[in-house]
Motif scaffolding. Structure first.
Motif, mmCIF file in Angstrom:
data_model
loop_
_atom_site.group_PDB
_atom_site.id
_atom_site.type_symbol
_atom_site.label_atom_id
_atom_site.label_comp_id
_atom_site.label_asym_id
_atom_site.label_seq_id
_atom_site.Cartn_x
_atom_site.Cartn_y
_atom_site.Cartn_z
ATOM 1 N N ARG B 176 -13.689 13.037 6.767
ATOM 2 C CA ARG B 176 -13.673 13.732 5.690
ATOM 3 C C ARG B 176 -12.407 13.738 4.991
ATOM 4 N N ALA B 177 -11.317 12.927 5.623
ATOM 5 C CA ALA B 177 -10.044 12.839 4.886
ATOM 6 C C ALA B 177 -9.926 12.267 3.553
ATOM 7 N N GLU B 178 -8.959 12.690 2.770
ATOM 8 C CA GLU B 178 -8.859 11.950 1.629
ATOM 9 C C GLU B 178 -8.136 10.668 1.744
ATOM 10 N N VAL B 179 -7.249 10.568 2.744
ATOM 11 C CA VAL B 179 -6.444 9.378 2.813
ATOM 12 C C VAL B 179 -6.622 9.026 4.218
ATOM 13 N N ALA B 300 -4.803 11.998 6.062
ATOM 14 C CA ALA B 300 -3.981 12.974 5.250
ATOM 15 C C ALA B 300 -4.460 13.522 4.030
ATOM 16 N N THR B 301 -3.969 14.479 3.446
ATOM 17 C CA THR B 301 -4.669 14.728 2.135
ATOM 18 C C THR B 301 -3.906 13.821 0.988
ATOM 19 N N GLN B 302 -4.417 13.904 0.094
ATOM 20 C CA GLN B 302 -3.794 12.848 -1.130
ATOM 21 C C GLN B 302 -2.351 13.265 -1.329
ATOM 22 N N ASP B 303 -1.972 14.676 -1.322
ATOM 23 C CA ASP B 303 -0.614 15.025 -1.499
ATOM 24 C C ASP B 303 0.141 15.031 -0.408
ATOM 25 N N GLY B 304 -0.235 14.245 0.775
ATOM 26 C CA GLY B 304 0.762 14.092 1.835
ATOM 27 C C GLY B 304 0.687 15.147 3.032
ATOM 28 N N ARG B 305 -0.290 16.011 3.251
ATOM 29 C CA ARG B 305 -0.268 16.847 4.130
ATOM 30 C C ARG B 305 -1.064 16.210 5.370
ATOM 31 N N VAL B 306 -0.369 15.730 6.515
ATOM 32 C CA VAL B 306 -1.006 15.016 7.525
ATOM 33 C C VAL B 306 -1.843 15.953 8.255
ATOM 34 N N GLN B 307 -2.911 15.396 8.420
ATOM 35 C CA GLN B 307 -4.094 16.382 9.356
ATOM 36 C C GLN B 307 -4.436 15.878 10.796
ATOM 37 N N ALA B 308 -4.578 14.475 10.890
ATOM 38 C CA ALA B 308 -5.048 14.190 12.155
ATOM 39 C C ALA B 308 -4.294 12.725 12.557
ATOM 40 N N ILE B 309 -4.037 12.382 13.781
ATOM 41 C CA ILE B 309 -3.419 11.040 14.410
ATOM 42 C C ILE B 309 -4.364 10.553 15.342
ATOM 43 N N ILE B 343 0.342 19.225 12.966
ATOM 44 C CA ILE B 343 -0.919 18.243 12.747
ATOM 45 C C ILE B 343 -2.178 19.093 13.462
ATOM 46 N N GLU B 344 -3.271 19.184 12.705
ATOM 47 C CA GLU B 344 -4.319 19.834 13.493
ATOM 48 C C GLU B 344 -4.921 19.297 14.844
ATOM 49 N N TYR B 386 4.185 5.078 2.336
ATOM 50 C CA TYR B 386 3.958 3.499 1.450
ATOM 51 C C TYR B 386 2.653 3.809 0.807
ATOM 52 N N GLU B 387 1.437 4.108 1.441
ATOM 53 C CA GLU B 387 0.475 3.910 0.890
ATOM 54 C C GLU B 387 0.151 5.217 -0.358
ATOM 55 N N LEU B 388 0.912 6.371 -0.102
ATOM 56 C CA LEU B 388 0.829 7.459 -1.130
ATOM 57 C C LEU B 388 1.927 7.485 -2.152
ATOM 58 N N GLY B 389 2.825 6.338 -2.021
ATOM 59 C CA GLY B 389 3.932 6.167 -2.958
ATOM 60 C C GLY B 389 4.855 7.389 -2.833
#
Lengths: 289, 790
Positions: B176-179, B300-309, B343-344, B386-389
């Motif tokens: 369900r991640a945005e990015v 991550a979320t669109q605003d750059g909050r990392v959720q999982a790796i 990171i969650e 890079y991807e999020l700019g």
């Protein structure tokens, strides 16, 4: 622990003595000067000469002077001596550029100009630098001396025109007043053999190029040079577009091989790019002169 | 720089340097014994071949040759194979097949090195070359040749599958991640390349039955115990002496075939046998590092909050599984890969495979594969930026763990002991002038400047000081360390420790710990290490564990001495122990500071005529074993600035800013030296070091002509900073620093180069970023840095 195979060792006391020793031991003898290529090859047992003839005491091969409008560089001149010479700095910036990027100070203190050329490594920096300068090599043998253009000195990787029984005695380089020269090298790390390198000599009169020399190494340029690119430059203006075209022509005569330093097309690209840069720097130096 | 000696922690010149600078170090190859013979190893020219026959007759006939030992000889003694540190076996001398180029085939013992080497050329081995596995990504293919057919029933090249973290939770987040961003990356095969190669001098005394082995080992006690277990020699009849070591970096932890050969050679000939490998042998056959093929993904979320790796790893372990690391963890500490971020959840899967290359994988200051973990997460952060700019510093700052989250339990189960990460990153950015650098870069890009500028960051969390016994052992030996402190009557002290310096400066650092705790000068403390007959048992020096474990042992044993001194002082001063208080170097009566005794006076009294209290036998000496309650977690923020010439591909490292937090610094000068070395390592790995192989398995980096170590010319003047967050569970709050810079710096350099190449639309390229690889990346050409360039 790397150790060489058994070999005989003789210390030559004069050029005639060295030649006599070469004759006595025959083709399986090798001359040793700085030893920075030969000794490692012997320790790795890639070379197993039966005898080493040490010429380090032959001071008559260690001269560095201008005579008769030429710079005479004895074969036993150490890299460090060439690098430190005000005479060389005055007339041959290319040799200073090249020596600065040859190996490291420890190697340069011991390694010799003649040894580097006779080792005939296809990536030798000095082969390109002296080819750009259109130097001559003086080879001494039992029958006397002969002079060979440096561009014809190397006969292939690790092969020169020096016959068993002969010694390289000196290099002679014409002093061209007002000329500029430069050397450009790309290496993976300081002291490494070049990925590719180019040297240039340029003489400008009345705004036009009247003489040009190009030397290339590590890119399998025949004779470590690119005569067609040199011819192209004559009579043209010393401008970037001309240098770039000369670089393209120089790259075209190269036939580099892929290895861990890079793929063939990269090396060919560098041959062109570095020729362009060396020409540009040489022209700038000629203008400053 | 002060040259005065502090009474404890602080800058002081290293006690060991006088002998190193004057050429008085004593390395294995300096040891000469009467009647000593010399060994040399014949190695395989093939990556994979069946041995049809070995004819040693001509070699044996060469005058001066004393013995020629083959796999067959060793098989007769039950020593042709030896156990590895990862519960596999490794051929000492090949019997059936050779499995990598450079593998040990025969051992010659001769009167001198020249004869030994000459004899190697007289041994005739008939090989039948076999197809080989060079590209690890083909190791598990159906058609791949089976390398380890010596193992019962082995039908493939699979070693292990291992996972950590929460797979289901991670998958759910990713779904369900945005990015979502994925990146393949290779941490190529590199080698620690210590200046001193490996070797051994073995001396078996037939009369006493005692075996003495001089060997540059980072773990002398572990070696002794393993020799006892493997060769059946009684442990009290084995003495391992690890003298001065010219660099280890994890490459000198394991037991190499040459060591066993030297021992067998001495037993067979009855003479001491010395074997020293040469540079090519070292690079071709001893423990390499990395060779991790990783596919990392970040959600991550669109605003750059990392959720999982999550990450999938193909680990090339070479022909034998011989990694030196805690036995329970086949991928080492790689699962610390969630790094420094809040990171969650996270999940990793690691598959280990055999290949026709030298064994190893854990070496080169990697902290048991935390180099790989940090590189993965720090590259992924940049790929996400890079991807999020987004600015990579902003992205990191946004996701770093906060100080109030410590102690912090990571998604893969690590308990980070202490930290204040944003403070450290902020300091690094301030030192670098980060905003100014970005402005300069923008200006240069806007002006169409041909020379490209790049700014790279990395933030690392290390996990060092292995480790708590209940979690960590090597072949059943718990990862604790011992210390003994003896105080002479005049108050001078000798500290004996189980760890072993390879250049880290233990003789100074540990003397300073004793000095700090006992209030005497470090000059008055001699540190003894590296000799199993002289020092207490312990597992040695690697994984940055000396200060976290042995350093703690040194502090604890000194406190025991101080406590004993208190009892003696109470007798001397005729007061109750409880009425005494400690000031550095002295016990004195509370409220009457003039009435006291210095540690020197107490030491003399403890050996003198004063009536000692009950239970005190008459000296101050003590011993202890330190079993660490947790790892320590040093961390740091690194910023690298590079200039790249796109027409040649050359990279110039302009600046490097390193802010390290390793807790309390015992000798800041030594810490900085360790960091300098590690940063140079990082430049080496990022820009030039590589062991690649051609399709036939020929090693393409087997000399310093081809395996490039960085020099001072490639290194900028390092800009170091520090923050200090003491470890809450370590007796002196120190965390260890030996590997921090090696772990943290490669990603900063690579990130800087890729930042420079951003205008070309390049998101990733694998190390090493040599001129040709940079140029190829700019041309949009794929690179496989583990294979030969074609």
């Amino acid at each position: 622990m790397q150790v060489p195979a058994r070999f005989e060792y003789e210390k030559a006391t004069s050029v005639p003595h060295a030649l006599a020793l070469l004759e006595r031991y025959g083709p399986d003898a090798r001359v040793v000067a700085g030893g920075h290529s030969l000794i490692p090859m012997m320790k790795l047992r890639l070379a197993q000469p039966e005898a080493l003839i040490d010429i380090n005491d032959l001071r008559e091969l260690a001269h560095l002077r201008v005579e008769g409008g030429e710079l005479a560089v004895g074969a036993l001149v150490r890299h460090a001596e060439l690098l430190a010479s005000p005479l060389v700095a005055e007339h041959f910036a290319i040799l200073i550029d090249a020596e600065r990027v040859i190996a490291d100070p420890v190697v340069r203190n011991r390694g010799t100009v003649g040894g580097s050329l006779c080792q005939a490594d296809p990536s030798e920096d000095l082969a390109a630098a002296f080819a750009a300068l259109k130097a001559d090599a003086v080879v001494t043998g039992p029958g006397g001396s002969r002079t060979v253009p440096l561009r014809g000195f190397h006969q292939g990787p690790y092969e020169t025109v020096v016959e068993p029984g002969e010694l390289l005695a000196e290099l002679r380089v014409p002093v061209r007043h007002g000329a500029g020269s430069a050397y450009e090298k790309v290496e993976r790390r300081v002291g490494d053999w070049p990925v590719a390198a180019a040297g240039a000599l340029i003489l400008i009169e009345d705004g036009l190029i009247t003489e040009a020399g190009i030397g290339l190494t590590a890119v399998s340029a025949p004779g470590f040079t690119a005569p067609e690119a040199e011819d192209y430059l004559i009579g043209r203006e010393p401008v970037d577009a001309v240098f770039a075209e000369a670089g393209r022509r120089a790259a075209a005569v190269c036939n580099p091989h892929a290895d861990q330093r890079g793929p063939a097309d990269y090396k060919r690209h560098l041959a062109g790019e570095l020729t362009r840069r060396a020409l540009r720097k040489a022209a700038r130096r000629a203008a400053e002169d | 720089m002060t040259t005065s000696t502090p009474m404890g922690f602080g800058r002081m010149h290293r006690k060991e340097d006088a002998r190193f600078i004057r050429g008085r170090g004593q390395y294995v190859d300096d040891v000469q014994l009467p009647g000593m013979l010399h060994g040399a190893i014949l190695r395989s020219p093939h990556a994979h071949a069946r041995i049809l026959s070995v004819d040693t007759s001509a070699a044996e006939a060469l005058p001066g040759v004393k013995a020629v030992i083959t796999g067959e000889t060793l098989a007769g003694l039950g020593l042709a194979w030896m156990p590895t540190l990862s519960k596999d076996v490794q051929a000492v001398l090949a019997t059936d097949k050779v499995r990598f180029q450079g593998q040990e085939v025969a051992f010659v013992v001769a009167e001198d090195r020249y004869i030994a080497r000459d004899a190697l050329e007289l041994i005739e081995v008939d090989y039948e070359p076999l197809p080989s596995v060079i590209d690890a990504r083909t190791a598990l293919a159906e058609a791949a040749p089976v390398i380890r057919d010596d193992l019962d029933g082995k039908k493939d090249n699979h070693i292990f599958d291992w996972e950590a973290g929460d797979r289901a939770h991670t998958e759910a987040i990713f779904e369900r991640a945005e990015v979502r961003v994925s990146q393949d990356m290779l941490y190529p095969r590199v080698h620690p390349a210590p200046l001193e190669t490996c070797g051994a001098l073995a001396d078996f005394d037939k009369v006493t039955g005692k075996l003495t082995v001089w060997c540059p080992t980072q773990a002398p006690h572990a070696h002794r115990t393993l020799y006892a277990m493997v060769a059946g020699l009684p442990e009290h009849k084995i003495r391992v002496i690890s003298p001065d070591i010219g660099g280890g970096f994890g490459g000198k932890v394991g037991i190499y075939p040459g060591y066993v050969c030297a021992i067998v050679g001495s037993i067979v000939t009855g003479k001491p046998v010395k074997w020293m490998e040469d540079r090519s042998e070292n690079l071709m056959s001893t423990a390499f590092a990395r060779d991790y093929h990783m596919t990392g993904e970040i959600a991550a979320t669109q605003d750059g909050r990392v959720q999982a790796i999550r990450v999938k790893v193909l680990a090339d372990h070479g022909a034998f599984n011989g990694t030196a690391q805690p036995t329970k963890f086949p991928a080492g500490f790689f699962h610390v890969f969630s790094g420094s971020y809040d990171i969650e959840t996270a999940h990793c899967e690691v598959t280990g495979v055999y290949s026709n290359k030298a064994p190893g994988g854990v070496a080169y200051a990697c902290s048991f594969r935390i180099t790989e973990a940090v590189y993965l997460v720090e590259r992924l952060m940049d790929v996400l930026a890079y991807e999020l700019g987004m600015d990579p510093a902003e992205l990191r700052m946004k996701n770093l763990l906060r100080a109030d989250q410590f102690p912090y339990t990571s998604p893969t189960g690590w308990e980070y002991d202490s930290g204040d990460y944003p403070r450290t990153l902020a300091l690094a950015m301030e030192m670098a002038g980060y905003d100014k650098l970005r402005a300069e870069q923008a200006e240069r890009r806007a002006n169409g400047d041909r020379r490209l500028m790049g700014i790279g960051l990395s933030f690392f969390t290390e996990a060092v000081g292995a480790g708590p016994r209940k979690h960590m052992d090597i072949l059943g030996l718990g990862m604790a360390d011992g210390a003994e402190l003896r105080v002479h009557p005049t108050g001078k002290a000798v500290l004996r420790v189980s760890c072993q310096s390879q250049g880290q400066g233990h003789e100074t650092t540990f003397a300073q710990i004793v000095a700090e705790e006992l209030g005497i000068s470090p000059d008055d403390v001699d540190v003894v290490h590296g000799d199993t007959d002289q020092t207490p048992f312990g597992l040695g020096t690697y994984g940055s564990r000396s200060t976290p474990v042995s350093g703690a042992a040194a502090a604890m044993v000194t406190r025991k001495v101080r406590d004993r001194a208190k009892l003696v002082a109470s007798a001397m001063l005729e007061v109750a122990p409880d009425d005494l208080e400690w000031t550095k170097g002295r016990w004195s009566v509370k409220g009457d500071p003039k009435h006291g005794a210095t540690i020197q006076e107490i030491a003399l009294a403890s050996h003198g005529a004063v009536e000692l209290p009950e239970g005190v036998e008459g000296h101050l000496d003590a011993t202890c074993v330190y079993n660490p309650p947790n790892l320590t977690y040093p961390f740091g923020a690194y910023i690298c600035v590079v200039d790249v010439d796109p027409d040649t591909g050359q990279v110039d490292v302009r600046r490097f800013i390193a802010v390290d937090d390793c807790g309390v610094r015992i000798n800041p000068m030594i810490v900085e030296g360790q960091i300098h070395g590690g940063l140079a390592d990082g430049i080496g790995m990022a820009l030039m070091q590589l062991m690649a192989f051609d399709e036939d398995g020929n090693h393409l980096g087997a000399s310093f002509m081809d395996y490039l170590l960085p020099t001072a010319v490639e290194c900028p003047s390092w800009e170091l900073g520090e923050t200090v967050t003491p470890s809450p569970h370590h007796p002196i709050g120190a965390k260890g620093v030996g590997e921090s810079a090696t772990v943290g710096s490669p990603a900063a350099v690579v990130n800087a180069v890729l930042d420079a190449l951003k205008p070309y639309g390049i998101r990733h390229a694998d190390m090493p970023l040599t001129p040709s690889n940079v140029w190829r990346a700019i041309q949009g050409r794929p690179i496989r840095t583990d294979l030969a360039i074609t």
